[in-house]
Design a protein around this motif. Structure first.
Motif, PDB file in Angstrom:
ATOM      1  N   PRO A 204      -0.188  -1.815  -5.828  1.00  0.00           N
ATOM      2  CA  PRO A 204       1.149  -1.535  -6.612  1.00  0.00           C
ATOM      3  C   PRO A 204       0.487  -0.924  -7.929  1.00  0.00           C
ATOM      4  CG  PRO A 204       1.016  -3.578  -5.677  1.00  0.00           C
ATOM      5  CD  PRO A 204      -0.227  -3.368  -5.350  1.00  0.00           C
ATOM      6  N   THR A 205      -0.553  -0.939  -8.257  1.00  0.00           N
ATOM      7  CA  THR A 205      -1.039  -0.441  -9.545  1.00  0.00           C
ATOM      8  C   THR A 205      -1.446   1.028  -9.325  1.00  0.00           C
ATOM      9  OG1 THR A 205      -3.646  -1.098  -9.179  1.00  0.00           O
ATOM     10  CG2 THR A 205      -2.229  -2.854  -9.862  1.00  0.00           C
ATOM     11  N   ASN A 206      -2.118   1.438 -10.500  1.00  0.00           N
ATOM     12  CA  ASN A 206      -2.535   3.045 -10.562  1.00  0.00           C
ATOM     13  C   ASN A 206      -3.963   3.255 -10.841  1.00  0.00           C
ATOM     14  OD1 ASN A 206       0.170   4.217  -9.923  1.00  0.00           O
ATOM     15  ND2 ASN A 206       0.788   3.780 -12.008  1.00  0.00           N
ATOM     16  N   TYR A 227      -2.650   3.539  -0.117  1.00  0.00           N
ATOM     17  CA  TYR A 227      -1.440   4.663  -0.206  1.00  0.00           C
ATOM     18  C   TYR A 227      -0.238   4.157   0.022  1.00  0.00           C
ATOM     19  CZ  TYR A 227       1.300   8.700   0.528  1.00  0.00           C
ATOM     20  OH  TYR A 227       2.365   9.667   0.314  1.00  0.00           O
ATOM     21  N   SER A 230       1.237   1.407  -1.812  1.00  0.00           N
ATOM     22  CA  SER A 230       1.617   1.618  -3.409  1.00  0.00           C
ATOM     23  C   SER A 230       3.187   2.256  -3.370  1.00  0.00           C
ATOM     24  CB  SER A 230       0.480   2.729  -3.632  1.00  0.00           C
ATOM     25  OG  SER A 230       0.884   4.089  -3.250  1.00  0.00           O
ATOM     26  N   GLU A 231       3.236   2.402  -4.680  1.00  0.00           N
ATOM     27  CA  GLU A 231       4.791   3.036  -5.179  1.00  0.00           C
ATOM     28  C   GLU A 231       4.600   4.514  -5.118  1.00  0.00           C
ATOM     29  OE1 GLU A 231       5.449   1.658  -9.206  1.00  0.00           O
ATOM     30  OE2 GLU A 231       5.824  -0.386  -8.590  1.00  0.00           O
ATOM     31  N   ARG A 232       3.569   4.954  -5.051  1.00  0.00           N
ATOM     32  CA  ARG A 232       3.301   6.315  -4.576  1.00  0.00           C
ATOM     33  C   ARG A 232       3.396   6.981  -3.118  1.00  0.00           C
ATOM     34  NH1 ARG A 232       0.323   9.009  -9.273  1.00  0.00           N
ATOM     35  NH2 ARG A 232       0.213   7.446 -10.773  1.00  0.00           N
ATOM     36  N   THR A 233       3.924   6.008  -2.184  1.00  0.00           N
ATOM     37  CA  THR A 233       3.846   6.329  -0.692  1.00  0.00           C
ATOM     38  C   THR A 233       5.205   7.356  -0.762  1.00  0.00           C
ATOM     39  OG1 THR A 233       4.204   5.451   1.369  1.00  0.00           O
ATOM     40  CG2 THR A 233       5.569   4.524  -0.180  1.00  0.00           C
ATOM     41  N   LYS A 235       4.829  10.339  -1.658  1.00  0.00           N
ATOM     42  CA  LYS A 235       4.561  11.447  -2.416  1.00  0.00           C
ATOM     43  C   LYS A 235       3.157  12.164  -1.976  1.00  0.00           C
ATOM     44  CE  LYS A 235       6.732   9.227  -6.569  1.00  0.00           C
ATOM     45  NZ  LYS A 235       6.542   8.506  -7.817  1.00  0.00           N
ATOM     46  N   ARG A 321      -3.501   9.185  -8.773  1.00  0.00           N
ATOM     47  CA  ARG A 321      -4.193   7.734  -8.568  1.00  0.00           C
ATOM     48  C   ARG A 321      -5.298   8.400  -7.644  1.00  0.00           C
ATOM     49  NH1 ARG A 321      -2.973   2.746  -5.984  1.00  0.00           N
ATOM     50  NH2 ARG A 321      -4.298   1.525  -6.697  1.00  0.00           N
TER      51      ARG A 321
END
Length: 494
Positions: A204-206, A227, A230-233, A235, A321
């Motif tokens: 969950p971090t960057n 990935y 993460s919150e970037r899934t 993207k 990231r």
């Protein structure tokens, strides 16, 4: 859902008003209400009959009430041969299927998933994945059971086509990657459990993550998992193999260039991989082989969170990231002067080391079961692994790690005849000959193998932890703990 009585009353009133005096606003309101009626009157039977997944519906007593065309197509079963019949009677006959998921759903009053062979009427085995869902009435009683069935081979084929579309290029750009089968991390070894915990905290971090380990241990799988969690899934997700791109091209590929930056450069310039991954994730695989001059530029990008294209002057802000992976010993490379120490510490905010298979032999069996099942589905084989085969597989050192294990299993599934793996070919593949026997296990290893077999058999025969504990004359908590240690699946208590 809209109150239909009130809806029809409104329609009737509006229609009456239109008869008295035409009014555009009244007509618009009437059309809107009629549209609401049409939306609520969707022909759901038509929808179900056009699904590509098989649908099998029973009532609360397990009597077959409906099957859709896709189910008949998957299995070759005519609806008239099973509708009105009990699934228990059908399964006891063993002609179409030997176990009914709907029976479990009715008994346990919850969703039930399963996988197994469905025998087509022409004798062909279909590897099916089945999900049963209960429908309840207003008093909370099971009213119907809806079972969806889909052909696992067709799913596997779609997945293979997707993976092939990504190709084996050194650069892969994946968008909206989502949760996929290959991002699951298989194993019960303490090191693997610790890796899972680290991923849960880090994903969950960057912050940057550095994944180390021998070739074939599954470093990319761990990167995928980070990935996906993460919150970037969803993207951009860009994967770069730093060794597969010539060093003369790597800088321009990573950082991009402006038009006319060098001889042969595109007249329009080029966006670099860092820019393509902006707001997403960039995986730099084999980072240990990155040329020293590019390490300096990479460090600057990580520190400043911006880059300047080759031949450019304007800095471009970045929100990327970074996940790096390598099979090299970076600390040794630092001592040799071929890897920057400051870059190492910048990359390894979260270090993850994946041990080789030979150091976590307890994970070999679950990995074998997982991939063996995957390959018999993929190649439409109905076969089993014997205990003798498993002993050979668990005793081998696997210098190529998980990737070698995958290749060996798929090869054997393809070339073996009959309903079991060719043991002689397996021994030959692993280099086990008459003058090179398998190493004899130590006492602790032998005890562990024996203990695992006892617990596995007790659970299989009794169907529950408490009953297995009674048979083995130990506490249920001991059974649960050791089952977790050996990767033994525990059934739901009934």
């Amino acid at each position: 859902m809209t109150d239909k009585t009130a809806l029809f009353a409104q329609i009737e009133a509006l229609a009456g008003r239109l008869k008295t005096k035409y009014d555009e606003k009244t007509e618009a309101r009437l059309k809107k209400l009629l549209s609401s009626i049409n939306e609520e009157n969707i022909d759901f039977r038509e929808v179900v009959e056009n699904l590509i997944d098989g649908i099998y519906v029973t009532d609360s007593k397990g009597i077959t009430r409906y099957v859709n065309p896709a189910y008949s197509q998957h299995t070759g079963i005519n609806p008239e041969d099973i509708i009105g019949r009990s699934v228990d009677d059908i399964s006891q006959e063993g002609v179409y299927f030997k176990h009914a998921v709907s029976t479990d759903v009715i008994k346990w009053r919850r969703n039930v998933n399963g996988a197994g062979l469905i025998r087509n009427v022409d004798g062909h085995n279909i590897h099916g994945y089945v999900t049963g869902v209960p429908l309840f009435d207003e008093k909370g009683r099971v009213k119907n059971v809806v079972v969806s069935v889909f052909d696992a081979e067709k799913l596997r084929r779609r997945w293979s086509e997707f993976r092939q579309s990504l190709s084996d290029d050194p650069i892969r750009i994946v968008e909206n990657f989502g949760e996929d089968m290959d991002s699951s991390i298989i194993g019960t070894d303490a090191a693997i459990s610790e890796i899972r915990r680290t991923i849960e905290h880090a994903a969950p971090t960057n912050v940057t993550v550095l994944i180390t380990g021998e070739s074939g241990v599954g470093k990319e799988t761990i990167a995928d998992r980070i990935y996906n969690m993460s919150e970037r899934t969803g993207k951009p997700y860009v994967k770069v193999n730093c060794t597969a791109i010539p060093s003369t091209l790597l800088e321009s590929e990573l950082f991009g260039y402006e038009k006319g930056a060098f001889t042969g450069a595109s007249t329009t310039g080029k966006v670099g991989l860092f820019e393509l991954a902006n707001h997403g994730t960039l995986l730099l695989d084999e980072i240990g082989d990155l040329p020293i001059e590019l390490q300096t530029k990479l460090l600057r990008v990580l520190q400043n969170k911006e880059l300047t294209r080759l031949g450019g002057t304007n800095p471009i802000p970045l929100d990327v990231r970074i996940i790096a992976a390598t099979n090299a010993d970076l600390k040794k490379k630092i001592q040799e002067g071929t890897f920057r120490e400051d870059l190492y510490y910048r990359l390894s905010v979260i270090p993850i080391h994946v041990p080789p298979l030979r150091e976590r032999r307890g994970d070999i069996a679950p990995l074998v079961r997982y991939y063996f099942n995957e390959y018999i589905i993929k190649h439409d084989r109905d076969m089993v692994l014997t205990s003798e085969d498993m002993v050979m597989l668990e005793s081998y050192d696997w210098p190529g790690n998980v990737r070698e294990l995958q290749n060996v299993l798929e090869y054997l599934v393809i070339v073996s005849d009959g309903d079991r793996i060719d043991s002689e070919r397996l021994a030959e593949t692993l280099g086990i000959t008459a003058d090179r026997k398998l190493p004899q296990p130590g006492l602790n290893e032998a005890v562990a193998v024996f203990e695992k077999g006892l617990i596995e058999n007790a659970i299989k025969e009794t169907g529950g932890v408490r009953r297995a504990a009674a048979v083995l004359k130990i506490d249920p908590s001991t059974v649960s703990r050791k089952a977790k240690k050996y990767g033994i699946a525990l059934p739901d208590e009934k």
